[in-house]
Motif scaffolding. Structure first.
Motif, PDB file in Angstrom:
ATOM      1  N   THR A 141     -35.781   0.299   7.472  1.00  0.00           N
ATOM      2  CA  THR A 141     -34.734   1.244   7.100  1.00  0.00           C
ATOM      3  C   THR A 141     -35.326   2.642   7.144  1.00  0.00           C
ATOM      4  N   GLU A 142     -34.530   3.653   6.835  1.00  0.00           N
ATOM      5  CA  GLU A 142     -35.036   5.022   6.797  1.00  0.00           C
ATOM      6  C   GLU A 142     -35.991   5.227   5.632  1.00  0.00           C
ATOM      7  N   GLU A 143     -35.959   4.316   4.638  1.00  0.00           N
ATOM      8  CA  GLU A 143     -36.835   4.440   3.490  1.00  0.00           C
ATOM      9  C   GLU A 143     -37.982   3.433   3.498  1.00  0.00           C
ATOM     10  N   ALA A 144     -37.831   2.318   4.229  1.00  0.00           N
ATOM     11  CA  ALA A 144     -38.832   1.249   4.166  1.00  0.00           C
ATOM     12  C   ALA A 144     -39.265   0.832   5.557  1.00  0.00           C
ATOM     13  N   GLN A 145     -40.623   0.493   5.699  1.00  0.00           N
ATOM     14  CA  GLN A 145     -41.135  -0.028   6.955  1.00  0.00           C
ATOM     15  C   GLN A 145     -40.687  -1.472   7.119  1.00  0.00           C
ATOM     16  N   GLY A 146     -40.576  -1.913   8.375  1.00  0.00           N
ATOM     17  CA  GLY A 146     -40.194  -3.294   8.603  1.00  0.00           C
ATOM     18  C   GLY A 146     -39.917  -3.562  10.056  1.00  0.00           C
ATOM     19  N   VAL A 147     -39.257  -4.676  10.311  1.00  0.00           N
ATOM     20  CA  VAL A 147     -38.938  -5.110  11.662  1.00  0.00           C
ATOM     21  C   VAL A 147     -37.735  -4.316  12.152  1.00  0.00           C
ATOM     22  N   VAL A 148     -37.799  -3.874  13.416  1.00  0.00           N
ATOM     23  CA  VAL A 148     -36.708  -3.092  13.974  1.00  0.00           C
ATOM     24  C   VAL A 148     -36.418  -3.583  15.389  1.00  0.00           C
ATOM     25  N   GLU A 149     -35.164  -3.460  15.818  1.00  0.00           N
ATOM     26  CA  GLU A 149     -34.744  -3.812  17.170  1.00  0.00           C
ATOM     27  C   GLU A 149     -34.611  -2.543  17.978  1.00  0.00           C
ATOM     28  N   LEU A 150     -35.080  -2.589  19.255  1.00  0.00           N
ATOM     29  CA  LEU A 150     -34.972  -1.437  20.134  1.00  0.00           C
ATOM     30  C   LEU A 150     -33.584  -1.372  20.739  1.00  0.00           C
ATOM     31  N   ALA A 151     -33.053  -0.163  20.849  1.00  0.00           N
ATOM     32  CA  ALA A 151     -31.715   0.032  21.406  1.00  0.00           C
ATOM     33  C   ALA A 151     -31.749  -0.094  22.916  1.00  0.00           C
ATOM     34  N   THR A 152     -30.677  -0.622  23.487  1.00  0.00           N
ATOM     35  CA  THR A 152     -30.537  -0.693  24.927  1.00  0.00           C
ATOM     36  C   THR A 152     -30.188   0.691  25.466  1.00  0.00           C
ATOM     37  N   PRO A 153     -30.322   0.936  26.818  1.00  0.00           N
ATOM     38  CA  PRO A 153     -29.936   2.238  27.374  1.00  0.00           C
ATOM     39  C   PRO A 153     -28.474   2.594  27.065  1.00  0.00           C
ATOM     40  N   ALA A 154     -27.583   1.581  27.125  1.00  0.00           N
ATOM     41  CA  ALA A 154     -26.170   1.869  26.840  1.00  0.00           C
ATOM     42  C   ALA A 154     -25.979   2.277  25.379  1.00  0.00           C
TER      43      ALA A 154
END
Length: 533
Positions: A141-154
């Motif tokens: 999240t904007e406050e906590a580190q963690g797992v994130v998904e990368l956005a597609t070009p669209a």
């Protein structure tokens, strides 16, 4: 996966501090799992059909109302996991979750790694911690580190997703696409960048190489829309009537003959109204045609009978129409003293003369006033036209009262008025007033509650009261009695019990009301009638 988990009553109690004014921090140390489809309940204290408890759990608070939890089972056990519970360090069941379908299934060769996000509806997640936090992959999240998904070009180009991360290449591609859509492919060029950097319009003209040439097409006829109004040159608007579609009123088209309706009255020119006689249909009086004497003469010629003016008529008739009085009345009236009448006379006349109605010896009236004495007689008689003094039947009234004779009736007067006079005039169907029961005028007549007050002081009142089975009730009179009362009642069974009238009666009687009772097993309606004074 995000789950809404039920916090148990025991778990909530563990959160409340001893002073009941805040929360205690709690530590989740174990997870109990089961293959049973549990319906979560706040009153639960253990997981039904629990297979095992796993202490290798880790978690962290990722938002005010959410925790991220990871449960790991590296044993050779196999099972289907449908429900689970979270236990505190002292063995208290803190929360429970369950569903009908398996959350996951573990085989003996696999390691079970369950990562879940748990949202709490009304609990501050910051009060919860975990016994083993050495492995965890919470969502970033904007406050906590963690797992994130990368956005597609669209998704990057659309620019509305707030949960996925953008990598550098995706960011560059999205910015380039936005610039090309706004300025064209490959723009802005170095030349356009130079124009955009110029400090003034004059400097921009120098950079374009046009210097003052752009000023030569300024003004009318320059071919630029800047000198047009709604796409038209100024000369287009000089022809005002053509633009309006009509000629407006002004000094050049004012007055008669202008062709404008503004000079007309009711669609006519003023000259139309100069011929007043033609407009009125007659020649009126005016100061140029008549003098005052002429006016008076003219008025006198239409005065009086035959003038044709209704002012000399009464109900539409000339005065001569009313001079023939017999014709207007339909008979000849008596109108002169001493006149001898024959035939039928219809008009009475007072004085010392005879006044009669007669028709050739039939029933007639006769009145004679004696000279000097002032006495008179009024006769109703059968006689001939000479009014002989012999009566067949008669009624005589003299100045001293009335005279009775075998052929005369009795005339009512002050001397024979009142009770005991022997005349039927003071009787009703042959009875005196004291033979009847009279009201004093104070009466209330209603079906359910009414009364009568008689002139001799007797009072009569009536009404009804409904009593339930085996009960008593009070009925107040519509009018109070002074001395004594005599009650009468009749009973009607509401729900149908044969002996209701035998077990219903009067408890007590007063001057203002009556107490009634019934021992019937059904409701009764009691009609009450009271006589008294």
């Amino acid at each position: 996966m995000a789950l809404s988990i039920i916090v148990t009553d025991a778990g909530r109690a563990a959160l409340v501090n001893a002073a009941n004014n805040g929360t205690n921090p709690v530590v989740i140390t174990q997870a109990g799992i089961t293959a049973t489809a549990v319906v979560p309940s706040p009153g639960a204290t253990a997981v039904p059909g629990e297979i095992k408890r796993i202490s290798t759990i880790s978690g962290d608070v990722v938002a005010d109302d959410m925790i991220h939890l990871v449960v790991r089972d590296e044993t050779a056990d196999s099972y289907a996991l449908r429900s689970f519970g979270l236990y505190l360090g002292d063995g208290t069941l803190f929360a429970i979750y369950g569903q009908a379908e398996p959350v996951m299934e573990k085989s003996s060769q696999a390691m079970m790694l369950l990562a879940i996000d748990i949202a709490f509806a009304d609990i501050d997640a910051a009060a919860i911690s975990f016994g083993d936090a050495n492995f965890i992959n919470p969502p970033a999240t904007e406050e906590a580190q963690g797992v994130v998904e990368l956005a597609t070009p669209a998704e990057t180009e659309t620019g509305v997703d707030a949960t996925r991360a953008v990598h550098p290449k995706g960011l560059k591609d999205a910015v380039t696409s936005w610039l090309n859509a706004r300025f064209g492919e490959g723009n802005p060029s170095a030349f356009m960048k130079g124009l955009l950097a110029t400090a003034s319009a004059a400097a921009m003209r120098v950079a374009l190489g046009i210097k003052s040439g752009a000023l030569k097409d300024e003004g009318a006829g320059g071919g630029l829309d800047a000198d047009l109004l709604d796409g038209q040159h100024g000369a287009y608007y000089a022809d005002i009537p053509a633009r309006l579609g009509f000629t407006p009123w002004g000094p050049t088209n004012d007055g008669a003959g202008s062709g404008l309706d503004a000079g007309l009255l009711a669609g006519q020119l003023p000259s139309y109204y100069t011929n007043i006689t033609a407009r009125l249909g007659y020649t009126p009086l005016n100061s140029t045609a008549y003098t005052a004497a002429d006016v008076r003469t003219k008025l006198l010629t239409v005065d009086g009978a035959g003038s044709g003016i209704d002012a000399d008529l009464l109900d539409g008739q000339q005065g001569s129409w009313y001079s023939d009085v017999p014709a207007r009345l339909g008979y000849t009236p008596a109108n002169k003293a001493g006149e001898t009448f024959t035939g039928a006379i219809h008009l009475l006349r007072a004085g010392s003369q005879e006044i009669r109605f007669s028709a050739g010896g039939s029933l007639g009236w006769r009145m004679i006033s004696a000279v000097g004495a002032g006495a008179g007689s009024l006769y109703l008689q059968y006689s001939n036209d000479s009014f002989s003094s012999s009566f067949v039947t008669g009624l005589e009234l003299t100045s001293t009262g009335y005279a009775a004779s075998p052929n005369q009736g009795v005339l009512w007067g002050a001397s024979n008025d009142g009770s005991g006079s022997g005349m039927d005039a003071d009787l009703l169907d042959g009875y005196h007033a004291d033979a009847f029961l009279r009201l004093n005028g104070n009466t209330r007549l209603q079906q359910d509650r009414g009364y009568l007050l008689y002139a001799n002081g007797i009072k009569e009142t009536w009404g009804e009261i409904v009593l339930n089975a085996n009960s008593s009730g009070y009925w107040d009179y519509p009018v109070a009695f002074s001395n004594w009362v005599h009650p009468q009642i009749s009973v009607t069974v509401v729900n149908g019990e044969d002996n209701a009238s035998q077990v219903t009666g009067i408890t007590s009687v007063g001057l203002t009301g009556i107490w009634l009772y019934t021992a019937s097993n059904s409701a009764v309606r009691i009609y009450v009638r009271i006589l008294g004074v």
